[in-house]
Design a protein around this motif. Structure first.
Motif, PDB file in Angstrom:
ATOM      1  N   ILE A 610      -1.555 -21.891 -19.875  1.00  0.00           N
ATOM      2  CA  ILE A 610      -1.312 -23.309 -19.541  1.00  0.00           C
ATOM      3  C   ILE A 610      -1.880 -24.167 -20.652  1.00  0.00           C
ATOM      4  N   TYR A 611      -1.050 -25.039 -21.202  1.00  0.00           N
ATOM      5  CA  TYR A 611      -1.472 -25.976 -22.240  1.00  0.00           C
ATOM      6  C   TYR A 611      -1.267 -27.400 -21.723  1.00  0.00           C
ATOM      7  N   ALA A 612      -2.264 -28.223 -21.915  1.00  0.00           N
ATOM      8  CA  ALA A 612      -2.209 -29.603 -21.427  1.00  0.00           C
ATOM      9  C   ALA A 612      -1.376 -30.464 -22.359  1.00  0.00           C
ATOM     10  N   LEU A 613      -0.716 -31.464 -21.772  1.00  0.00           N
ATOM     11  CA  LEU A 613      -0.052 -32.532 -22.521  1.00  0.00           C
ATOM     12  C   LEU A 613      -0.797 -33.816 -22.192  1.00  0.00           C
ATOM     13  N   THR A 614      -1.442 -34.416 -23.171  1.00  0.00           N
ATOM     14  CA  THR A 614      -2.276 -35.578 -22.872  1.00  0.00           C
ATOM     15  C   THR A 614      -2.208 -36.587 -23.996  1.00  0.00           C
ATOM     16  N   ALA A 615      -2.294 -37.878 -23.597  1.00  0.00           N
ATOM     17  CA  ALA A 615      -2.385 -38.967 -24.564  1.00  0.00           C
ATOM     18  C   ALA A 615      -3.820 -39.431 -24.734  1.00  0.00           C
ATOM     19  N   ASP A 616      -4.766 -38.772 -24.027  1.00  0.00           N
ATOM     20  CA  ASP A 616      -6.171 -39.163 -24.116  1.00  0.00           C
ATOM     21  C   ASP A 616      -6.713 -38.885 -25.513  1.00  0.00           C
ATOM     22  N   VAL A 617      -7.578 -39.789 -25.979  1.00  0.00           N
ATOM     23  CA  VAL A 617      -8.279 -39.569 -27.243  1.00  0.00           C
ATOM     24  C   VAL A 617      -9.773 -39.436 -26.980  1.00  0.00           C
ATOM     25  N   LEU A 618     -10.146 -39.226 -25.717  1.00  0.00           N
ATOM     26  CA  LEU A 618     -11.556 -39.121 -25.364  1.00  0.00           C
ATOM     27  C   LEU A 618     -12.126 -37.792 -25.867  1.00  0.00           C
ATOM     28  N   GLN A 619     -13.385 -37.823 -26.254  1.00  0.00           N
ATOM     29  CA  GLN A 619     -13.992 -36.635 -26.823  1.00  0.00           C
ATOM     30  C   GLN A 619     -14.161 -35.513 -25.799  1.00  0.00           C
ATOM     31  N   ASN A 620     -14.222 -35.855 -24.503  1.00  0.00           N
ATOM     32  CA  ASN A 620     -14.445 -34.812 -23.494  1.00  0.00           C
ATOM     33  C   ASN A 620     -13.144 -34.198 -22.990  1.00  0.00           C
ATOM     34  N   THR A 621     -11.991 -34.609 -23.519  1.00  0.00           N
ATOM     35  CA  THR A 621     -10.720 -34.065 -23.056  1.00  0.00           C
ATOM     36  C   THR A 621     -10.618 -32.559 -23.290  1.00  0.00           C
ATOM     37  N   PRO A 622     -10.962 -32.021 -24.490  1.00  0.00           N
ATOM     38  CA  PRO A 622     -10.897 -30.562 -24.671  1.00  0.00           C
ATOM     39  C   PRO A 622     -11.801 -29.813 -23.693  1.00  0.00           C
ATOM     40  N   GLN A 623     -13.009 -30.323 -23.483  1.00  0.00           N
ATOM     41  CA  GLN A 623     -13.931 -29.652 -22.573  1.00  0.00           C
ATOM     42  C   GLN A 623     -13.384 -29.642 -21.154  1.00  0.00           C
ATOM     43  N   ARG A 624     -12.828 -30.762 -20.730  1.00  0.00           N
ATOM     44  CA  ARG A 624     -12.281 -30.843 -19.375  1.00  0.00           C
ATOM     45  C   ARG A 624     -11.113 -29.866 -19.200  1.00  0.00           C
ATOM     46  N   CYS A 625     -10.289 -29.728 -20.228  1.00  0.00           N
ATOM     47  CA  CYS A 625      -9.176 -28.779 -20.153  1.00  0.00           C
ATOM     48  C   CYS A 625      -9.694 -27.354 -20.001  1.00  0.00           C
ATOM     49  N   ARG A 626     -10.734 -27.017 -20.768  1.00  0.00           N
ATOM     50  CA  ARG A 626     -11.295 -25.659 -20.675  1.00  0.00           C
ATOM     51  C   ARG A 626     -11.912 -25.414 -19.302  1.00  0.00           C
ATOM     52  N   GLU A 627     -12.586 -26.434 -18.761  1.00  0.00           N
ATOM     53  CA  GLU A 627     -13.285 -26.256 -17.489  1.00  0.00           C
ATOM     54  C   GLU A 627     -12.335 -25.920 -16.349  1.00  0.00           C
ATOM     55  N   VAL A 628     -11.124 -26.460 -16.364  1.00  0.00           N
ATOM     56  CA  VAL A 628     -10.185 -26.185 -15.266  1.00  0.00           C
ATOM     57  C   VAL A 628      -9.368 -24.918 -15.513  1.00  0.00           C
ATOM     58  N   GLY A 629      -9.535 -24.284 -16.695  1.00  0.00           N
ATOM     59  CA  GLY A 629      -8.845 -23.023 -16.945  1.00  0.00           C
ATOM     60  C   GLY A 629      -7.647 -23.109 -17.855  1.00  0.00           C
ATOM     61  N   MET A 630      -7.479 -24.232 -18.582  1.00  0.00           N
ATOM     62  CA  MET A 630      -6.359 -24.339 -19.517  1.00  0.00           C
ATOM     63  C   MET A 630      -6.669 -23.554 -20.794  1.00  0.00           C
ATOM     64  N   ASN A 631      -5.607 -23.078 -21.447  1.00  0.00           N
ATOM     65  CA  ASN A 631      -5.770 -22.318 -22.683  1.00  0.00           C
ATOM     66  C   ASN A 631      -5.864 -23.203 -23.918  1.00  0.00           C
ATOM     67  N   GLY A 632      -5.462 -24.442 -23.790  1.00  0.00           N
ATOM     68  CA  GLY A 632      -5.495 -25.378 -24.915  1.00  0.00           C
ATOM     69  C   GLY A 632      -4.825 -26.670 -24.515  1.00  0.00           C
ATOM     70  N   TYR A 633      -4.607 -27.542 -25.484  1.00  0.00           N
ATOM     71  CA  TYR A 633      -3.958 -28.817 -25.159  1.00  0.00           C
ATOM     72  C   TYR A 633      -3.201 -29.343 -26.374  1.00  0.00           C
ATOM     73  N   PHE A 634      -2.167 -30.156 -26.080  1.00  0.00           N
ATOM     74  CA  PHE A 634      -1.420 -30.888 -27.100  1.00  0.00           C
ATOM     75  C   PHE A 634      -1.673 -32.370 -26.874  1.00  0.00           C
ATOM     76  N   GLN A 635      -2.030 -33.060 -27.944  1.00  0.00           N
ATOM     77  CA  GLN A 635      -2.215 -34.505 -27.829  1.00  0.00           C
ATOM     78  C   GLN A 635      -0.898 -35.192 -28.151  1.00  0.00           C
ATOM     79  N   LYS A 636      -0.459 -36.078 -27.268  1.00  0.00           N
ATOM     80  CA  LYS A 636       0.802 -36.781 -27.466  1.00  0.00           C
ATOM     81  C   LYS A 636       0.662 -37.795 -28.602  1.00  0.00           C
ATOM     82  N   PRO A 637       1.716 -37.981 -29.419  1.00  0.00           N
ATOM     83  CA  PRO A 637       2.977 -37.236 -29.389  1.00  0.00           C
ATOM     84  C   PRO A 637       2.785 -35.815 -29.889  1.00  0.00           C
ATOM     85  N   ILE A 638       3.543 -34.899 -29.316  1.00  0.00           N
ATOM     86  CA  ILE A 638       3.349 -33.476 -29.583  1.00  0.00           C
ATOM     87  C   ILE A 638       3.779 -33.148 -31.009  1.00  0.00           C
ATOM     88  N   GLN A 639       2.937 -32.394 -31.719  1.00  0.00           N
ATOM     89  CA  GLN A 639       3.296 -31.885 -33.032  1.00  0.00           C
ATOM     90  C   GLN A 639       4.158 -30.643 -32.843  1.00  0.00           C
TER      91      GLN A 639
END
Length: 781
Positions: A610-639
């Motif tokens: 599971i990879y997150a799709l997020t427009a957040d630029v907050l520094q805790n966004t990666p940590q929050r994704c890991r805590e719920v069990g996500m494998n990574g995240y993409f910051q919008k707009p997606i590269q």
């Protein structure tokens, strides 16, 4: 008197007597004697007025003289002097019969004493309350006043008197207030005060009052509340006046300052518009560029997506050429906007670092795979070399390393017309510490760079020469961004080049060695044509859905779209996915909650990447994704390059085999039950109030679809189609486990193993047992 009346007269507890017109008592009862202390002889010997308290004789006489003329009852109260000198309060009721007055009296002395004491207490309490009010009013910094119901002033404290110059503290001139209000505020204050008098509502407003000592008008806040009696009628008004002149002056000064600031800002904006150099060197430039980049990218994504849809339609050659030109220009503009945004983030210090465990080989192969199509179109060979002894599992900022690698590799492919491009990883030194110094190299056989231009190559908005911009386009920001990202991570970057022969770009980073085994997937480089699978996209915004469909359009993947986290959880329970792209902010259930729910599902459903799709630029966004069990995240707009890299990792044949083997059911294990109710209890938590029963819908759907599944499995066995058998068995295995058909799931796992063998002679036997187990599950549910 009759005997009965005589007896009553004697035994009555009330004071009974008969008076004559001559002012003497003719008869009294024992109670009369007992209360007053006189004997009957003494009471009858003297006029009864002699026993009445002198102060009450006139009133008593008036009643006595009036009784005969009225020929009726009379009620009154007076006080008698007892023989011992004490005073008793008697309440009389009299009536006249012929020339005699019949009287009955009640001794109400105790009641009157209580009333007297109560009145004294009330009077004392009222006096104390008035005194307390006056003390409080005099101590308050505000002016305090009181009026009658009509608004006529009755009282004001010393603050009022001092401020207005009045010498009175009570019964003041009701017109004084009108004389001290500022003329410009007078009519408005009168209107509001009159409105409150009529409505009975509290009064509040601001106006200016003249100060007697110097004639200066100062701003005051006036408040008044009505005082009502038990019937709700207003009897008085109490109010205060608070000096707010300093506050008003501060507000005015602030207003003037804001107005001056607004004018100054407008002037500065005009200056900045006219002076581009000043705009580029100021902090405002970075904020402006970042904001505008975000604003531009939203419609730009729509242009790209809609143009792609247009190209899928039936267009003639000229129309198709125009649409392709639009798409190429929009994609070029998107790249420019992304570079400007990254540059602005770095300049404004809003580019945070993150640290995660990852495999450098995975990143390397993903970046190379994303550039393979562009290289193939130009006939360029792509190579990857990794030093054999290099430990590729490290900790660092995966996203930024991938971004730099992608930029260098894209440039190498862009500026190379023939030959090859090689990406290499080398270890620098042999340190036994917890840090690995690693050099990344991108070598090409392209146009090369002149020696005098190399020193300027990593400066912003600089390209090797003007002809490069004309031939290849670009902002000249890419290498500048790479340099700043590498320096942000504490590394170095450089280039060696020979014009006409090629270039070698390199960067070095010190990365932490991985110290703990974490749950990651390690992938080999996918082979050509190996990408296959099914992806779930959870995204509620229609435009973003279109953009993702566009990004994934040519990869040969099956794509399912849902618009909420709850739908994503249900879809994952019903289907087998190789990857889920999860928007973090959705209605009903957000991406974080949905990920937790998926990770709690039974069987291999919980293991989907599971990879997150997020427009957040907050520094805790990666940590929050890991805590719920996500494998990574993409910051919008997606590269798109990074998205393709992740898809290459998750949707390749080796990866799917690895994940399936981890979840495979052992044929030698203990036979599970045909129906396990615990699995359905997990799904019951997804039920929403007022919505249909989710569990029942899923079970009904399972019963509706399973016969067709079994028929397709039989057909695959008879046709000896091992791939179809494996796919159908795996699909039924996943949904069976979710719905508690545990033995069905186990038997499907056995069919998967049979499909992987050269001979599957046992498949029909397993299918028969599978059919029987399903029938038993059907009976129990």
């Amino acid at each position: 008197m009759t005997d009965d009346l005589a007896i009553f007269f004697e035994v009555s507890q009330h004071l009974l007597c008969i008076a004559g017109a001559d002012g003497f008592l003719k008869r009294v009862n024992p109670s009369f004697e007992r209360v007053l202390g006189f004997s009957a002889t003494e009471l009858l010997a003297r006029p009864y007025m002699d026993f009445v308290l002198p102060e009450d004789r006139a009133g008593t006489l008036a009643h006595a003289e009036g009784v005969p003329s009225e020929r009726g009852n009379s009620e009154f109260e007076n006080r008698y002097v007892c023989k011992d000198g004490s005073i008793r309060h008697l309440s009389w009721r009299t009536t006249t019969v012929d020339d005699r007055i019949l009287c009955i009296a009640h001794d109400v002395t105790d009641e009157r004493e209580k009333e007297k004491k109560t009145k004294q207490l009330n009077d004392e309490a009222l006096r104390e309350a008035k005194e307390s009010f006056r003390h409080l009013a005099e101590a308050m910094p505000q002016m305090v006043w009181k009026t009658d119901a009509a608004g006529n002033q009755l009282y004001s404290n010393a603050r009022w008197n001092e401020y207005t110059g009045s010498n009175q503290s009570d019964e003041q001139d009701s017109k004084l207030w009108e004389n001290v209000v500022h003329p410009d505020d007078f009519q408005n204050s009168i209107t509001n005060w009159t409105r409150s008098l009529i409505s009975g509502d509290s009064f509040e407003m601001q106006y200016r009052l003249r100060r007697a000592i110097d004639g200066i008008y100062r701003w005051h806040l006036a408040r008044a509340v009505p005082i009502k009696d038990s019937n709700g009628t207003i009897v008085k008004w109490f109010g205060t006046l608070t000096d707010i002149d300093e506050q008003k002056r501060s507000e005015e000064e602030l207003r003037i300052s804001l107005e001056e600031l607004r004018r100054s800002s407008l002037e500065k904006v005009e200056i900045l518009k006219r002076e581009k150099a000043a705009l580029e060197s100021s902090d405002l430039k970075s904020e402006f560029v970042a904001t505008m980049s975000h604003e531009i990218r939203t419609p730009l994504s729509a242009i790209i997506g809609m143009t792609q849809v247009l190209l899928k339609g039936e267009l003639d050659e000229e129309q198709a050429d125009i649409a392709k030109t639009i798409l190429f220009s929009a994609e070029s503009l998107s790249g420019i906007v992304n570079e400007i945004l990254d540059f602005s983030k770095i300049e404004s210090g809003k580019m945070p670092l993150e640290k995660v465990d990852f495999d450098l080989k995975t990143i390397l192969f993903g970046v190379v795979n994303a550039s393979r199509f562009g290289a193939a179109e130009k006939g360029i060979k792509l190579q990857v070399t990794i030093q054999p002894e290099l430990d590729t599992w490290v900790s660092g900022d995966l996203v930024k390393i991938r971004q730099v690698l992608h930029n260098l590799l894209s440039n190498a492919v862009k500026f190379t017309s023939q030959g090859e491009v090689c990406v290499s990883l080398e270890a620098r030194g042999h340190s036994e510490s917890l840090q690995s110094r690693i050099r990344f190299l991108v070598t090409d056989t392209g146009i090369g760079i002149a020696t005098e231009e190399v020193s300027r190559l990593f400066e912003p908005f600089v390209q090797a020469d003007a002809s490069i911009a004309r031939r290849f386009g670009g902002t000249g920001l890419g290498l500048s961004i790479c340099k700043r990202l590498i320096e942000l991570m504490g590394g170095e970057i450089g280039v060696e080049s020979i014009p006409g022969k090629g270039s070698q770009f390199w960067f070095e980073l010190s990365l932490s060695k991985r110290t703990e085994i974490t749950q990651h997937f390690n992938f080999d480089r996918p082979s050509e044509g190996s990408i296959t699978g099914r992806i779930l996209v959870a995204e509620d915004h229609p435009m973003n859905q279109k953009v993702i469909r566009y990004l994934l359009r040519n990869l040969g993947l099956q794509i399912d779209l849902v618009a909420s986290g709850r739908e994503a959880v249900l879809a994952n329970a019903l289907h087998r996915y190789d990857l889920i792209l999860m928007d973090c902010h959705m209605p009903d259930m957000d991406g974080y909650e949905a990920t937790r729910a998926i990770r709690a599902q039974p069987g291999d459903c919980a293991r989907v990447p599971i990879y997150a799709l997020t427009a957040d630029v907050l520094q805790n966004t990666p940590q929050r994704c890991r805590e719920v069990g996500m494998n990574g995240y993409f910051q919008k707009p997606i590269q798109s390059e990074r998205l393709y890299s992740v898809i290459a990792q998750c949707c390749t044949r080796p990866t799917r085999d690895l994940m399936e083997n981890q979840a495979a059911v052992s044929p030698l294990g203990k036979v599970p039950p045909d129906f396990d109710p615990a699995a359905l209890r997990v799904l019951e938590n997804l039920n929403a109030e007022g919505q249909p029963d989710i569990v029942r819908e899923l079970v009904n759907g399972f019963h509706r679809d399973t016969p067709a599944h079994l028929a397709r499995i039989l057909d695959a066995i008879e046709r000896q189609d091992r791939f179809a058998l494996e796919q159908e068995a795996h699909s039924l295995k996943s949904v069976s486990a979710v719905l508690g058909a545990m033995n069905v799931s186990r038997l499907c796992g056995l069919l998967e193993l049979e499909a992987q063998r050269e001979s599957s002679v046992c498949a029909k036997m397993v299918l028969s047992e599978l059919h029987d187990s399903y029938i038993r599950y059907l009976d129990e549910t």
